[in-house]
Write an enzyme that holds these catalytic residues in place. Structure first.
Site, short mmCIF file in Angstrom:
data_model
loop_
_atom_site.label_atom_id
_atom_site.label_comp_id
_atom_site.label_asym_id
_atom_site.label_seq_id
_atom_site.Cartn_x
_atom_site.Cartn_y
_atom_site.Cartn_z
N ASP A 35 0.87 -1.17 0.00
CA ASP A 35 0.00 0.00 0.00
C ASP A 35 0.91 1.23 0.00
O ASP A 35 2.10 1.16 0.34
CB ASP A 35 -0.95 0.01 1.20
C1 BGC Z 1 -5.02 3.30 -0.11
C2 BGC Z 1 -5.13 2.28 -1.22
C3 BGC Z 1 -4.97 2.96 -2.56
C4 BGC Z 1 -3.63 3.68 -2.57
C5 BGC Z 1 -3.37 4.41 -3.87
C6 BGC Z 1 -3.76 4.11 -0.23
O1 BGC Z 1 -3.77 5.14 0.70
O2 BGC Z 1 -5.06 2.64 1.12
O3 BGC Z 1 -6.36 1.62 -1.13
O4 BGC Z 1 -5.05 2.02 -3.59
O5 BGC Z 1 -3.61 4.63 -1.52
O6 BGC Z 1 -4.19 5.52 -3.97
#
Ligand code: BGC
Length: 806
Positions: free
Chosen positions: A300
């Site tokens: 993530d």
């Molecule tokens: C979120 C993810 C997301 C990623 C990219 C993160 O903060 O938890 O779900 O895909 O950002 O935007």
């Protein structure tokens, strides 16, 4: 060429930014990958192995880390210096996988573009210097999609989203979100499917299958246990290995085994002492060695604590977004890997392994298959699908004396600011930049005669009192207080209309949990007064009152449900919200959605409520540790086992017709073959007056043994086709031994214990008074073996450390 794009979903930090991304190194050389798509993984794997062998060490390392962002001119911008071989950017992409261009070796691998979110594709709707718009279709949120219990429909939604990913020139969709809805206060609960792993797994698999059939990648997330937003980037979730296996991993396992997602995204949080993105037990032992996952694992965004080599070594192959972990002040990811290699902490083999896993999938992606973005997906067709999915998933919670449907054309007084400020979805990375949202008052207006004066009052109030806040540059949250009406006004509306609709709205978002407080989980005083006064006035004249809940998740209903005649749970229905809700209120569509999460009698009854969202153990003012004291007793597993009454049970939902279940029978049983299964059939008969669809569910009560067992667990489900009044359909169910087994941490085995298994084929998880079918198992059956000691509790923590030992 400069494009403005959006900043990625960035937990908890609401910063308005526009990223500028300069494309570089674009050329028209064709990729080395073959033009034919859909070859099996082994084909691309061997191609990737050959290419990685021809890469320089730096090129290999470069594949493991995204280009990162730089903070410049008061905003975050993609670090274009570190982005290799991008061919045609898509503004609004939130991450990239580096490509390779090397004239000497002849390698020309295009960079891959990744976009959120969960309810559709989120990219920038406009582009600097370009005409036209680039909207994604906002589909219903995950919870509402799952409430259809219709895997074929969810697959179609996945296919439509996958098509938009491809037509807009993207490569990877960073979804679906498959975390378990452990606690209703989780701010991102709306993105997820269910409190139950089977529903979660089936729906995740359906969406992945639909999307990937379009030739683009998906990323099931967040692996695992991102079940709260508070402290999500540092919290350590302490979970028993049994609960990890049976509740938090099982849905992911289902999706992995049934749909082969090209990627898995680890979570921000730790589990049992280790960041998920640094946990080899999770990313290698379980995911790859036990389940056979062949894709790549991506972190993530900005997760972990800067121990980048540990991520790669654990099997988390791709670090996103790369660069320095800006929000948390850790160092540059690529530098971290280079230093670890120089120090001998990261081997050349480990680097090649990660690059090969990533490249195997990258070669299948549109950017490397020579696909050209049309930028013209069938948005009108997708909007129709969005409307259908929304109306097929909404749940009719209450309908006294056939209050609904309301006759088309009838005169309605529509109350509540949410009819104007209708919520298509939640905020954060799961949001979609849709072309429009049909609000409820407009949707109602197409099928009913809506009181124009009242509608104008709300429209004007909204225009005069709305506020909007920007959520990290990725979504706009529009809020407006609920206006108070006085009793004489309400009495006048009651006199001049045939029924009342009251709409209540609840937004929720990434980076912030909900609160068990008035105006959030609980109704505000103004909302309660509105229900009281509207009900008194309309009931006094013998007229009906209907409540519509436009919410991301569970809300209290105890305080007011007895005062109204009907309740429609609309969740967050996507861009066709108003149309879809009106379809149900008018009976144009007969409700067939059922709950994939329990509506408890009070928040205090939720088994995780006492400890949510964790504890500040070191007294620094930040929550850092979260014990999952309820173990496997999440959601209905808890309420059913411990006899807690609920307002609306898991699996529940009403229809405008009635269904009878007939001739439920076990058709075959190939146990004790450890690969065996039990098959059943049951006939569902529409005994009511209108056509409808029914979701039939199969729950199993396993015999008590060495392991405690929930009173019931969902093991299979099926939805009928549209059955005309008087028609019936025989449904088949299949329960593999693997789904009948429990996890025995003492022996590292999935086991079925001996005894009588009771099987209920039922309309909801309320099995009271229903006679089960049974089958017997003579002796303990080992259905699967797992890695000894994997996923263990941290040192010093034992079963006795939890508040409850089940
Ligand atoms: C979120 C993810 C997301 C990623 C990219 C993160 O903060 O938890 O779900 O895909 O950002 O935007």
């Amino acid at each position: 060429m400069k494009h403005h794009t959006q900043h990625p979903g960035w937990s908890g930090l609401a910063i308005a930014i526009a990223l500028a991304l300069a494309t570089q190194g674009c050329n028209d050389n064709s990729s080395e990958a073959p033009k034919e798509t859909v070859k099996d993984n082994s084909y691309y794997r061997s191609l990737a192995e050959g290419m990685v062998a021809r890469m320089t060490h730096d090129e290999q390392l470069g594949m493991l880390v995204g280009p990162g962002y730089v903070f410049a001119n008061g905003a975050f911008e993609i670090n274009s210096e570190a982005l290799n071989n991008l061919k045609g950017d898509v503004p609004g992409s939130v991450g990239y996988i580096n490509g390779v261009f090397n004239a000497e070796s002849g390698l020309d691998i295009a960079a891959s573009k990744m976009a959120d979110g969960a309810a559709g594709v989120r990219i920038s709707p406009t582009r600097e210097g370009e005409g036209g718009t680039f909207h994604g279709t906002a589909f219903p949120v995950g919870t509402l999609l799952a409430s259809t219990w219709d895997r074929d429909l969810v697959k179609q939604v996945g296919a439509a989203i996958g098509n938009e990913v491809k037509e807009y020139g993207l490569d990877v969709w960073l979804a679906p979100g498959m975390n378990i809805q452990r606690d209703p206060l989780n701010g991102r609960g709306f993105e997820y499917f269910s409190e139950d792993p089977l529903v979660s797994g089936v729906m995740g698999a359906a969406e992945v299958e639909g999307a990937q059939a379009q030739g683009v990648g998906t990323t099931i997330k967040h692996f695992i246990a991102n079940n709260a937003e508070t402290s999500r980037s540092i919290v350590d979730n302490i979970i028993s290995p049994r609960a990890i296996r049976e509740i938090y991993l099982r849905g992911f396992q289902y999706a992995e085994e049934h749909a082969n997602p090209w990627a898995v995204m680890t979570a921000m949080n730790k589990v049992n002492g280790t960041y998920t993105g640094q946990w080899a037990d999770l990313n290698t032992k379980v995911l790859r060695d036990e389940w056979g996952f062949e894709g790549f694992v991506v972190s993530d965004w900005w997760s972990g604590d800067g121990h980048y080599a540990d991520m790669i070594k654990s099997g988390n192959d791709l670090i996103e977004p790369g660069g320095p972990a800006l929000p948390y002040g850790y160092g540059d990811a690529l530098t971290g890997l280079q230093e670890a290699y120089a120090a001998g902490d990261l081997s050349a083999e480990e680097i090649k392994q990660g690059a090969t896993r990533i490249l195997t999938q990258v070669l299948k992606m549109p950017s490397n298959q020579g696909d050209v973005a049309s930028n013209a997906p069938d948005l009108a067709g997708h909007a129709r699908l969005s409307r259908q999915a929304a109306s097929d998933g909404m749940v009719l919670l209450k309908n006294e004396q056939g209050s609904l449907p309301l006759a088309q054309g009838s005169k309605l007084a529509s109350f509540g600011i949410t009819q104007v400020n209708t919520l298509k979805g939640g905020a954060g990375s799961g949001d979609v930049n849709a072309a429009y949202t049909v609000n409820l008052v407009d949707g109602l207006g197409q099928q009913f005669s809506v009181d124009a004066g009242l509608a104008d009052f709300y429209r004007t109030f909204f225009e005069q009192n709305k506020t909007s806040s920007d959520f990290g540059g990725i979504s706009t949250v529009v809020s407006c207080p609920e206006p108070a009406l006085d009793a004489s006004e309400i009495a006048a509306y009651a006199a001049s209309n045939e029924a009342a609709v009251i709409t209540l709205g609840r937004n929720s978002m990434q980076g912030q949990d909900r609160a068990n407080a008035k105006g959030d989980y609980l109704l505000s005083d103004t909302e309660l007064a509105l229900i009281d006064e509207v009900s008194a006035a309309f009931h006094g004249l013998g007229k009906k009152v209907v409540v519509v809940l436009n919410t991301g998740g569970v809300m209290d209903t105890s305080a007011w449900q007895d005062k109204v005649d009907a309740i429609l749970l609309a969740y967050m229905p996507g861009q066709e919200a108003g149309h879809a809700i009106a379809d149900l209120l008018s009976g144009a569509v007969n409700p067939s959605g059922k709950l994939t999460q329990t509506f408890p009698a009070s928040y205090q009854d939720v088994p995780s409520s006492a400890g949510f969202p964790g504890t500040d153990t070191d007294g620094d003012g930040t929550i850092d540790t979260h014990y999952y004291n309820e173990g496997i007793y999440v959601g209905y597993r808890y309420y059913a086992t411990f006899g807690k009454g609920v307002n609306y049970p898991f699996g529940y939902g009403l229809s405008y017709t009635q269904f009878d279940y007939k001739n439920a029978a076990i058709q075959s049983n190939t146990l004790p073959d450890s690969n065996g299964k039990v098959t059943l059939t049951a006939t569902v008969y529409n005994s009511g007056a209108v056509a409808g669809r029914e979701v039939a569910q199969v729950y199993v009560a396993a015999p008590a043994g060495a392991l405690s067992k929930p009173a019931i667990e969902l093991k299979a489900f099926a939805k009928t086709r549209l059955l005309a009044a008087g028609a019936s359909e025989t449904l088949s169910f299949e329960i593999p031994a693997s789904w009948l087994a429990s996890f025995d941490g003492a022996t590292n085995e999935w086991v079925m214990e001996p005894g009588a298994y009771k099987v209920y084929v039922v309309p909801s998880s309320d099995v009271t008074g229903i006679a089960p079918l049974t089958f017997n198992l003579a002796s303990r059956l080992v259905v699967g073996k797992t890695t000894p000691g994997a996923l263990a509790l941290p040192a010093g923590v034992t079963e006795a450390s939890f508040e409850t030992q089940y």
